[in-house]
Design a protein around this motif. Structure first.
Motif, PDB file in Angstrom:
ATOM      1  N   LYS A  23      48.817  55.281  43.614  1.00 50.71           N
ATOM      2  CA  LYS A  23      49.580  56.517  43.406  1.00 50.71           C
ATOM      3  C   LYS A  23      50.090  57.079  44.732  1.00 50.71           C
ATOM      4  O   LYS A  23      51.180  57.646  44.786  1.00 50.71           O
ATOM      5  CB  LYS A  23      48.732  57.558  42.676  1.00 50.71           C
ATOM      6  N   VAL A  24      49.311  56.926  45.786  1.00 46.22           N
ATOM      7  CA  VAL A  24      49.767  57.383  47.106  1.00 46.22           C
ATOM      8  C   VAL A  24      50.889  56.473  47.582  1.00 46.22           C
ATOM      9  O   VAL A  24      51.944  56.948  48.015  1.00 46.22           O
ATOM     10  CB  VAL A  24      48.599  57.410  48.126  1.00 46.22           C
ATOM     11  N   LYS A  25      50.671  55.187  47.480  1.00 46.90           N
ATOM     12  CA  LYS A  25      51.686  54.222  47.926  1.00 46.90           C
ATOM     13  C   LYS A  25      53.005  54.435  47.187  1.00 46.90           C
ATOM     14  O   LYS A  25      54.081  54.390  47.780  1.00 46.90           O
ATOM     15  CB  LYS A  25      51.177  52.800  47.731  1.00 46.90           C
ATOM     16  N   ALA A  26      52.938  54.709  45.892  1.00 44.80           N
ATOM     17  CA  ALA A  26      54.148  54.917  45.086  1.00 44.80           C
ATOM     18  C   ALA A  26      54.918  56.160  45.530  1.00 44.80           C
ATOM     19  O   ALA A  26      56.129  56.232  45.314  1.00 44.80           O
ATOM     20  CB  ALA A  26      53.777  55.029  43.612  1.00 44.80           C
ATOM     21  N   ASN A  27      54.241  57.120  46.147  1.00 45.11           N
ATOM     22  CA  ASN A  27      54.906  58.350  46.578  1.00 45.11           C
ATOM     23  C   ASN A  27      55.333  58.339  48.031  1.00 45.11           C
ATOM     24  O   ASN A  27      55.835  59.349  48.529  1.00 45.11           O
ATOM     25  CB  ASN A  27      54.017  59.567  46.293  1.00 45.11           C
ATOM     26  N   LEU A  28      55.159  57.229  48.716  1.00 49.15           N
ATOM     27  CA  LEU A  28      55.661  57.133  50.084  1.00 49.15           C
ATOM     28  C   LEU A  28      57.179  57.059  50.060  1.00 49.15           C
ATOM     29  O   LEU A  28      57.755  56.404  49.178  1.00 49.15           O
ATOM     30  CB  LEU A  28      55.111  55.883  50.781  1.00 49.15           C
TER      31      LEU A  28
END
Length: 158
Positions: A23-28
């Motif tokens: 989820k963090v990676k997707a929001n980069l």
């Protein structure tokens, strides 16, 4: 606008790599690609910035007058240990040993999304820095989310 948020429990692999939660990676931001910047936090944690967010902070700190001793001290300590990290194909990145020692992270970590950045904490230290008393938290919310204090970098109108 990309917003890094959430709280994630993670484990380091034996080589000291941490997998960035999906989820963090997707929001980069797409422009960051797999390039991130890792710095020491003001508290005993690590701070991970997408490149675009880091550029804003970097430019502000570099704009300080290098002929002022206090500014130089701040710049020296702020940039100390700053390192660029790259996510591999499964979203892992290496945490340098100096950063692990600074933060006290050994095998487990908590990643906390804070809008433009993520903090990476040793779990017990993270708990120590959280506000335990909801009344104190409520007072801070009132102080910062009302017009009692100016926004960062701003002033109150008279």
């Amino acid at each position: 606008m990309h917003l890094l948020s959430g709280e994630y429990e993670c484990k380091l692999d034996p080589k000291g790599r941490l997998v960035l939660p999906a989820k963090v990676k997707a929001n980069l931001p797409e422009a960051s690609g797999n390039q991130l910047v890792l710095v020491r936090g003001f508290e005993p944690c690590l701070v991970l910035y997408p490149r675009e967010s880091w550029r804003v902070i970097h430019d502000k700190v570099m704009a300080l007058d290098e002929f002022n001793e206090e500014y130089r001290q701040f710049q020296r300590n702020f940039f100390r240990g700053m390192t660029e990290v790259e996510l591999d194909n499964i979203g892992r990145f290496m945490l340098p040993r100096t950063m692990l020692r600074y933060s006290g992270i050994e095998k487990e970590a908590i990643i906390v999304g804070l809008g433009n950045r993520c903090e990476i904490w040793e779990p017990e230290k993270y708990e120590e820095y959280l506000i335990k008393d909801q009344q104190s938290f409520s007072k801070l919310a009132q102080k910062f989310l009302t017009h009692e204090t100016p926004p960062l970098g701003g002033t109150l109108a008279a």
